[in-house]
Design an enzyme around this catalytic site. Structure first.
Site, short mmCIF file in Angstrom:
data_model
loop_
_atom_site.label_atom_id
_atom_site.label_comp_id
_atom_site.label_asym_id
_atom_site.label_seq_id
_atom_site.Cartn_x
_atom_site.Cartn_y
_atom_site.Cartn_z
N GLY A 1 0.80 -1.22 0.00
CA GLY A 1 0.00 0.00 0.00
C GLY A 1 0.83 1.26 0.00
O GLY A 1 0.54 2.22 -0.74
N ALA A 2 1.89 1.32 0.82
CA ALA A 2 2.73 2.53 0.88
C ALA A 2 3.47 2.74 -0.43
O ALA A 2 3.54 3.86 -0.95
CB ALA A 2 3.72 2.42 2.04
N GLY A 3 4.05 1.67 -0.98
CA GLY A 3 4.80 1.80 -2.22
C GLY A 3 3.93 2.21 -3.39
O GLY A 3 4.31 3.09 -4.18
N PHE B 1 -12.67 -0.75 17.10
CA PHE B 1 -11.39 -1.44 17.03
C PHE B 1 -10.61 -1.15 18.31
O PHE B 1 -10.83 -0.12 18.96
CB PHE B 1 -10.59 -0.97 15.80
CG PHE B 1 -10.20 -2.09 14.88
CD1 PHE B 1 -11.13 -2.68 14.04
CD2 PHE B 1 -8.89 -2.56 14.84
CE1 PHE B 1 -10.78 -3.71 13.18
CE2 PHE B 1 -8.53 -3.58 13.99
CZ PHE B 1 -9.47 -4.16 13.16
N ASP C 1 13.96 -6.76 3.76
CA ASP C 1 15.06 -6.54 2.81
C ASP C 1 15.54 -5.10 2.79
O ASP C 1 16.75 -4.84 2.84
CB ASP C 1 14.61 -6.97 1.40
CG ASP C 1 14.08 -8.38 1.36
OD1 ASP C 1 14.60 -9.23 2.12
OD2 ASP C 1 13.15 -8.64 0.59
N GLN D 1 5.24 -6.00 17.95
CA GLN D 1 3.89 -6.28 18.45
C GLN D 1 3.47 -7.72 18.18
O GLN D 1 3.68 -8.25 17.09
CB GLN D 1 2.89 -5.35 17.77
CG GLN D 1 1.46 -5.51 18.22
CD GLN D 1 0.54 -4.56 17.48
OE1 GLN D 1 0.05 -4.87 16.40
NE2 GLN D 1 0.30 -3.39 18.05
N HIS E 1 0.13 -9.84 17.88
CA HIS E 1 -1.32 -9.74 17.73
C HIS E 1 -1.98 -10.80 18.61
O HIS E 1 -1.53 -11.95 18.62
CB HIS E 1 -1.71 -9.94 16.27
CG HIS E 1 -3.11 -9.51 15.95
ND1 HIS E 1 -4.22 -10.20 16.40
CD2 HIS E 1 -3.59 -8.48 15.21
CE1 HIS E 1 -5.31 -9.60 15.95
NE2 HIS E 1 -4.96 -8.55 15.24
N LEU F 1 -3.99 -14.76 10.82
CA LEU F 1 -4.63 -13.77 11.68
C LEU F 1 -6.15 -13.89 11.67
O LEU F 1 -6.77 -14.07 10.61
CB LEU F 1 -4.23 -12.37 11.22
CG LEU F 1 -3.99 -11.36 12.34
CD1 LEU F 1 -2.88 -11.84 13.26
CD2 LEU F 1 -3.62 -10.02 11.75
N THR G 1 -8.81 -11.29 12.42
CA THR G 1 -8.83 -9.85 12.54
C THR G 1 -9.46 -9.35 13.84
O THR G 1 -10.39 -9.95 14.38
CB THR G 1 -9.57 -9.20 11.36
OG1 THR G 1 -9.67 -7.78 11.59
CG2 THR G 1 -10.97 -9.75 11.23
N GLU G 2 -8.92 -8.23 14.32
CA GLU G 2 -9.50 -7.54 15.46
C GLU G 2 -10.93 -7.11 15.18
O GLU G 2 -11.70 -6.84 16.10
CB GLU G 2 -8.63 -6.31 15.77
CG GLU G 2 -8.74 -5.78 17.16
CD GLU G 2 -7.57 -4.88 17.47
OE1 GLU G 2 -7.81 -3.83 18.10
OE2 GLU G 2 -6.43 -5.20 17.08
N ARG H 1 -3.49 -3.81 21.60
CA ARG H 1 -3.06 -5.17 21.34
C ARG H 1 -2.01 -5.68 22.33
O ARG H 1 -2.02 -6.86 22.69
CB ARG H 1 -2.51 -5.27 19.91
CG ARG H 1 -3.59 -5.17 18.87
CD ARG H 1 -3.00 -5.10 17.48
NE ARG H 1 -4.07 -5.10 16.49
CZ ARG H 1 -3.85 -4.95 15.19
NH1 ARG H 1 -2.62 -4.75 14.73
NH2 ARG H 1 -4.86 -4.97 14.34
N HIS I 1 3.50 -10.09 14.91
CA HIS I 1 2.67 -9.44 13.90
C HIS I 1 3.29 -8.21 13.24
O HIS I 1 3.25 -8.08 12.02
CB HIS I 1 1.33 -9.06 14.54
CG HIS I 1 0.36 -8.39 13.61
ND1 HIS I 1 -0.04 -8.96 12.42
CD2 HIS I 1 -0.29 -7.20 13.70
CE1 HIS I 1 -0.90 -8.15 11.82
NE2 HIS I 1 -1.06 -7.07 12.56
N ARG J 1 1.45 -0.30 18.23
CA ARG J 1 0.55 0.24 17.20
C ARG J 1 -0.90 -0.13 17.49
O ARG J 1 -1.21 -1.28 17.79
CB ARG J 1 0.95 -0.31 15.82
CG ARG J 1 -0.01 0.14 14.72
CD ARG J 1 0.40 -0.38 13.37
NE ARG J 1 0.30 -1.81 13.21
CZ ARG J 1 -0.84 -2.49 13.01
NH1 ARG J 1 -2.01 -1.84 13.02
NH2 ARG J 1 -0.83 -3.79 12.86
N SER K 1 -1.96 0.71 10.86
CA SER K 1 -0.99 0.30 9.83
C SER K 1 -1.46 0.77 8.46
O SER K 1 -0.69 1.35 7.69
CB SER K 1 -0.78 -1.20 9.83
OG SER K 1 -1.98 -1.90 9.56
#
Length: 583
Positions: A18-20, A121, A222, A241, A243, A253, A255-256, A287, A357, A399, A404
């Site tokens: 997502g960030a890239g 959440f 990496d 962290q 989870h 996972l 999910t929360e 968490r 996590h 976090r 995230s």
């Protein structure tokens, strides 16, 4: 090894999560900016796709909410190691970033009037901790997958060049100016030198250093490891962290969002044990608190098996939610339970245990994603980072759930916009004479004697990290871990590659990934050993209290050969004074 190739782009992004992808989308928005994405995977297989629960944003669609409340929860949840101006930007920009994704085509779940649906959440509250609030925007339990699909399509529209299945092996510098990257093409074994005015690292997390983890096999840190070996510091690596709700023994996972919809954690007596640990937020406490509470229940003999000496677990009970809610709002989770556990979550509780996590630490950056070189704030030129591999720091010591994805879209977007403006006025730096040095390193690995020793080293590393650098830590165990990991780093230097083929040489790839994980494991263990307090996800049994007088600072770490060097970086406390965390 194969042949070498050279390319030239204005902006290069390493990593297609997502960030890239958001950074690539913003960097390519300026006409004439040649933008490329280097990815070890096909973009839509990036680990962002595993994010289930949602994106925290104070839209207020179902009840009153404000970005400043979100910022406060972020700071408090991070046990006051969060940089507070960064948290304010995270919360303020999250609202616009969610609406931007909606306009770009992300199919959010909706309420009856057509607005984006939101759910509770862990750690997210209204009015500075008064009670839980519905803040998580979601697309069923496939939110991360939808983000990847949406951003990838937009990048294709902007004619971003993709180098898929290329593994990062080096980053090039001229002094403190970043001038490009070197990547191994997995399909051919060829080496590619990519000359660039600016480089953004978005290679994700490094959870594969643990035995039980929610992280994908590709999450081997990496970008962090390559920069670490190039003299770039890492920040707050001691904070990792766990989870609370991974599927027992698998790490997959749950999910929360299950607890956000009303799921309840229960022990072997059927008790809702979070009433004792967090009487206000219960199962929706942060968490780190929930994971530690679960561990304490198991250690007290209240796990489902009743024996802390075995691989014990607890139950996540969602049966009272009903089949309609589970199939509508949590369809993937319901399918996971049927596939991996052969149980129906509408009829049976889910066996869960904490799983490694998320790393709160990473490559230190400023608010625009530029990489920080020193504790006093000196910067590298043309070098950026965003996502889990970066440390802004908006996660501090722990976090909050959903943050995230907020981090990805807010700071991926900010970094990409800054890159777009930077490359318009920047010149290309020089490619160093040793740009192809890694080609010789890889060739030597092919000539060393090969046996199955690499797998033994990997197993030892994961066992050390899980047993000695896990949820609860002691100085003795951490010191042992540091020494043992140093030994493993020496051992792996002598491991060779059995497969000499050029195309998709998994022996070589896994050796490179193992070297990266060992370096990051050493940094994590050494950082944890020197922080003699408990804060957020870093819980020391021998120093059980938070110590703001001695440790209210960020940890910077450098790797000098086999030793770790430490520095400090101030925490931004410009809005809220630290107070004890009570839920």
């Amino acid at each position: 090894m194969g042949r070498s190739h050279r390319h030239e782009f204005d902006a290069v992004i390493v990593g297609s999560g997502g960030a890239g992808l958001y950074a690539a989308l913003e960097a390519s928005r300026v006409r004439g900016n040649r933008t490329a994405v280097i990815s070890k995977l096909l973009p839509i297989r990036s680990h962002t796709g595993a994010a289930q629960g949602g994106i925290g944003a104070a839209l207020g669609n179902l009840e009153e909410d404000q970005p400043q409340w979100h910022a406060f929860d972020t700071v408090k949840g991070g046990d006051y190691l969060v940089d507070q101006q960064a948290a304010s930007i995270l919360a303020d920009d999250a609202v616009q970033a969610v609406y931007d994704l909606e306009r770009r085509g992300l199919p959010f779940s909706r309420i009856e009037d057509g607005k984006i649906d939101q759910r509770r959440f862990g750690g997210h509250t209204r009015n500075f901790g008064e009670a839980a609030v519905r803040r998580s925007c979601y697309a069923a339990d496939r939110t991360g997958h939808m983000i990847l699909q949406t951003l990838y399509q937009q990048c294709i529209k902007n004619e971003v060049a993709f180098f898929d299945e290329f593994h990062l092996i080096d980053i090039l510098f001229e002094g403190r100016k970043c001038t490009g990257v070197v990547a191994l093409e997995l399909a051919t074994g060829d080496i590619h030198v990519i000359h660039a005015k600016a480089v953004l690292i978005a290679t994700g997390g490094f959870g594969r250093m643990y035995r039980t983890t929610s992280n994908a096999y590709a999450n081997t840190g990496d970008g962090l490891a390559v920069l670490l070996r190039r003299g770039v510091p890492l920040e707050d690596m001691e904070f990792f962290q766990f989870h609370p709700t991974g599927i027992r023994g698998m790490g997959i996972l749950i999910t929360e969002g299950v607890r956000g919809e009303g799921g309840i954690l229960r022990n072997r007596a059927g008790d809702r044990f979070m009433e004792r640990y967090a009487p206000t937020l219960l199962d929706l406490a942060p968490r780190d608190m929930v994971a530690r509470a679960m561990t304490m229940e198991i250690q007290a003999g209240r796990g489902i098996l009743g024996d802390p000496a075995v691989d014990d677990y607890l139950y996540l009970d969602a049966t009272h939610l009903g089949r309609e809610v589970l199939e509508k709002k949590l369809p993937d989770i319901a399918d996971f339970c049927r596939t991996y556990l052969s149980l129906d979550p509408a009829e049976n509780a889910i066996p869960v245990q904490p799983t490694a996590h998320y790393g709160m630490g990473g490559i230190p950056t400023d608010l625009d994603g530029r990489v920080v070189a020193t504790g006093s704030g000196g910067l590298y030129e043309g070098l950026y980072a965003a996502g889990e591999c970066a440390c802004v720091s908006v996660h501090g010591a722990n976090r909050l759930g959903t943050n995230s994805l907020v981090d990805l879209i807010v700071f991926g977007r900010r970094a990409g916009r800054h890159m777009a403006d930077f490359v318009r006025q920047a010149d290309f730096g020089a490619i160093p004479d040793d740009a192809l040095a890694m080609q010789d390193v890889l060739a030597r690995a092919n000539k060393k004697p090969h046996d199955a020793h690499a797998e033994k080293i990997r197993t030892s590393m994961k066992t050390i990290m899980m047993d000695k650098v896990g949820i609860y830590r002691t100085g003795k165990a951490l010191d042992e871990a540091v020494q043992e990991l140093r030994g493993l780093r020496h051992e792996v230097a002598e491991v060779g590659v059995g497969d000499t083929s050029r195309s998709y040489n998994n022996d070589l790839l896994e050796l490179l990934e193992l070297q990266n994980l060992l370096d990051l494991s050493l940094i994590t263990a050494a950082s944890a050993a020197q922080r003699q307090e408990s804060r957020g996800a870093h819980a020391r049994e021998d120093f059980s209290e938070r110590d703001d007088d001695a440790y209210l600072h960020h940890t910077l770490t450098w790797l000098d050969g086999g030793s770790v060097r430490f520095g400090k970086k101030s925490v931004d406390l410009s809005i809220w004074e630290p107070k004890p965390r009570v839920y």
